[in-house]
Design an enzyme around this catalytic site. Structure first.
Site, short mmCIF file in Angstrom:
data_model
loop_
_atom_site.label_atom_id
_atom_site.label_comp_id
_atom_site.label_asym_id
_atom_site.label_seq_id
_atom_site.Cartn_x
_atom_site.Cartn_y
_atom_site.Cartn_z
N TYR A 45 58.73 96.63 113.48
CA TYR A 45 57.71 96.34 112.80
C TYR A 45 56.44 96.28 112.57
CZ TYR A 45 56.12 94.61 107.71
OH TYR A 45 55.33 94.99 106.55
N ARG A 51 57.37 69.94 101.65
CA ARG A 51 57.28 70.60 103.18
C ARG A 51 58.40 70.51 103.88
NH1 ARG A 51 53.59 69.03 105.88
NH2 ARG A 51 52.46 68.44 104.67
N LYS A 69 64.40 91.26 102.36
CA LYS A 69 65.54 92.59 102.32
C LYS A 69 67.07 92.67 102.50
CE LYS A 69 61.58 94.19 104.30
NZ LYS A 69 60.52 93.27 104.52
N ASP A 81 64.91 90.56 116.24
CA ASP A 81 64.78 90.59 114.67
C ASP A 81 66.15 91.26 114.16
OD1 ASP A 81 63.71 91.77 111.61
OD2 ASP A 81 61.85 91.45 112.34
O1 P1T Z 1 57.75 91.55 104.43
P1 P1T Z 1 57.84 90.34 105.20
O2 P1T Z 1 59.02 89.01 104.85
O3 P1T Z 1 57.00 89.45 105.49
O4 P1T Z 1 58.93 90.79 106.77
C1 P1T Z 1 58.53 91.48 108.03
C2 P1T Z 1 59.23 92.14 108.57
C3 P1T Z 1 60.13 92.00 109.98
N1 P1T Z 1 60.62 92.60 110.63
C4 P1T Z 1 61.52 93.96 110.14
C5 P1T Z 1 62.34 94.45 110.77
C6 P1T Z 1 60.42 94.30 108.93
O5 P1T Z 1 61.08 95.70 108.10
C7 P1T Z 1 59.78 93.79 108.71
C8 P1T Z 1 59.69 94.13 106.83
N2 P1T Z 1 59.18 95.16 106.58
C9 P1T Z 1 58.53 95.88 105.80
C10 P1T Z 1 57.88 95.23 104.29
C11 P1T Z 1 59.05 97.42 105.53
O6 P1T Z 1 59.16 97.96 104.78
O7 P1T Z 1 59.63 98.18 106.59
#
Ligand code: P1T
Length: 379
Positions: free
Chosen positions: A98, A46, A195, A170
């Site tokens: 998001y 961890r 992503k 972000d």
């Molecule tokens: O899904 P996750 O890895 O927890 O990430 C969250 C997140 C944070 N910031 C942005 C700009 C994002 O696009 C996302 C996740 N977004 C999607 C799942 C989506 O389809 O927009």
């Protein structure tokens, strides 16, 4: 080292045990000690894991930071940043972001006594007018998800510095291939590595990168104390993904441009949101802080026709109707009912997330096939 070399070698070394070129997947929870505290830098996974460590070094390298942290999801990375705050603190956040980030802010952290101001970040005076002595964090996403708004990182970072407030950006949509927020004055850069960094739609992961050592120490403490880390297999996969980030992004940008231009000339399409258009209200800022415009494109149907939008996403064949973005394959989403459903209709419509909005994550397939698919789906 230039960016296209950093994606492959940045922060990396061959494994000291056998010289393996890729880091081994250290699938272990713990590490043998010769005497209590007598270990080789790793005690418990961890806290530290060599595969995760290699990835964290890669994150830091490609974002021009000094310290990288990997988490079990993008939201776990956002959550770690929020844990820097205390009850009574205030956050100024972009109002176009998001939906899951909005949900974390409003449904979890508001209950812990943090106050959020969700505002349009297109105007510096407006941002500054929301700063109070309790403001501790500015949260920016640029380009924003899903409206492709552009926030001027340099000018927001000046406001943040003037008021001694942290600026977190972000950078999920742009990736460090296009934009490096730490170089533009941000304190923290955050990613949903799910992503483009991972790039193959097979891992959920988050990342933070900072320059400042004290800030890094606080975040490492939170990472270990809260425990939202990623596993070593996932760390390996994202490290592999990063090695092709630059060539994938080049193609995402090329295809994104072709798709945005096709849609802009289509009689059944009303608005197309893509920062590469000269008519985009912040095109000049996009041009100055990004090296290209990315593969994300959003659009609405003529007359804001919801039924027509649903028909289009159902008709698409190469674009898959699915949440997420940034993988090699093209995806289409309906933000109002999918990724941004957790934002109340009234709030999301203020930022343009109307019921006919479709968001495309343009992949790296042949552009002719993508255009043919859009053509048959839109009619
Ligand atoms: O899904 P996750 O890895 O927890 O990430 C969250 C997140 C944070 N910031 C942005 C700009 C994002 O696009 C996302 C996740 N977004 C999607 C799942 C989506 O389809 O927009």
């Amino acid at each position: 080292m230039k960016f296209n070399t950093k994606t492959i070698h940045g922060g990396q070394q061959h494994d000291p045990a056998y010289g393996s070129v890729m880091p081994p997947i250290y699938q272990t929870t713990t590490y043998a000690q010769s005497t209590p505290g007598g270990h080789k830098g790793y005690e418990y996974s961890r806290t530290h894991n060599p595969t995760r460590h290699a990835l964290e070094n890669a994150f830091a390298s490609i974002e021009n930071g000094n310290h990288g942290l990997a988490f079990g999801s993008g939201l776990a990375a956002v959550d770690a940043v929020l844990k820097l705050l205390q009850p009574g603190d205030e956050v100024v956040s972009t109002n176009d972001l998001y939906g899951g980030t909005y949900r974390l802010f409003t449904k979890i952290y508001e209950d812990f006594g943090i106050k959020f101001h969700f505002i349009g970040m297109d105007n510096s005076d407006r941002i500054e007018s929301y700063i109070t002595p309790d403001t501790k964090l500015i949260w920016a996403e640029t380009p924003t998800n899903p409206m492709m708004n552009i926030i001027d990182i340099v000018s927001v970072s000046k406001i943040a510095k003037k008021h001694n407030v942290l600026l977190a950006v972000d950078n999920t949509f742009a990736t460090p291939y296009l934009q490096r927020p730490l170089d533009l004055g941000a304190d923290i850069v955050m990613h949903s590595a799910t992503k483009y960094l991972g790039g193959h739609s097979d891992v959920v992961m988050g990342a933070l990168v900072v320059k400042n050592r004290d800030l890094a120490e606080r975040l490492y403490f939170i990472q270990n104390a809260s425990g939202a880390i990623c596993g070593p297999q996932d760390a390996f996969l994202v490290l592999r993904g990063i090695k092709t980030l630059h060539i994938r992004m080049q193609r995402h940008c090329e295809n994104g441009k072709v798709v945005a231009e096709y849609l802009a000339n289509h009689p059944k399409i009303e608005n197309v949101y893509w920062p590469g258009f000269e008519s985009h209200p912040k095109h000049d800022i996009a041009k100055s802080q990004m090296s290209d415009f990315g593969g994300m494109v959003s659009f609405t149907t003529k007359g804001n026709d919801y039924k027509e939008a649903i028909k289009i996403v159902e008709n698409l064949k190469i674009f898959t109707l699915a949440e997420s973005l940034g993988g090699v394959e093209s995806l289409a989403g309906h933000p109002a009912s999918m990724t941004h459903a957790s934002i109340p209709k009234e709030e999301r419509e203020k930022t343009g997330v109307v019921d006919s909005l479709i968001r495309l994550s343009v992949g790296i397939e042949d552009k002719d096939d993508l255009i043919a698919d859009l053509k048959q789906a839109i009619g």
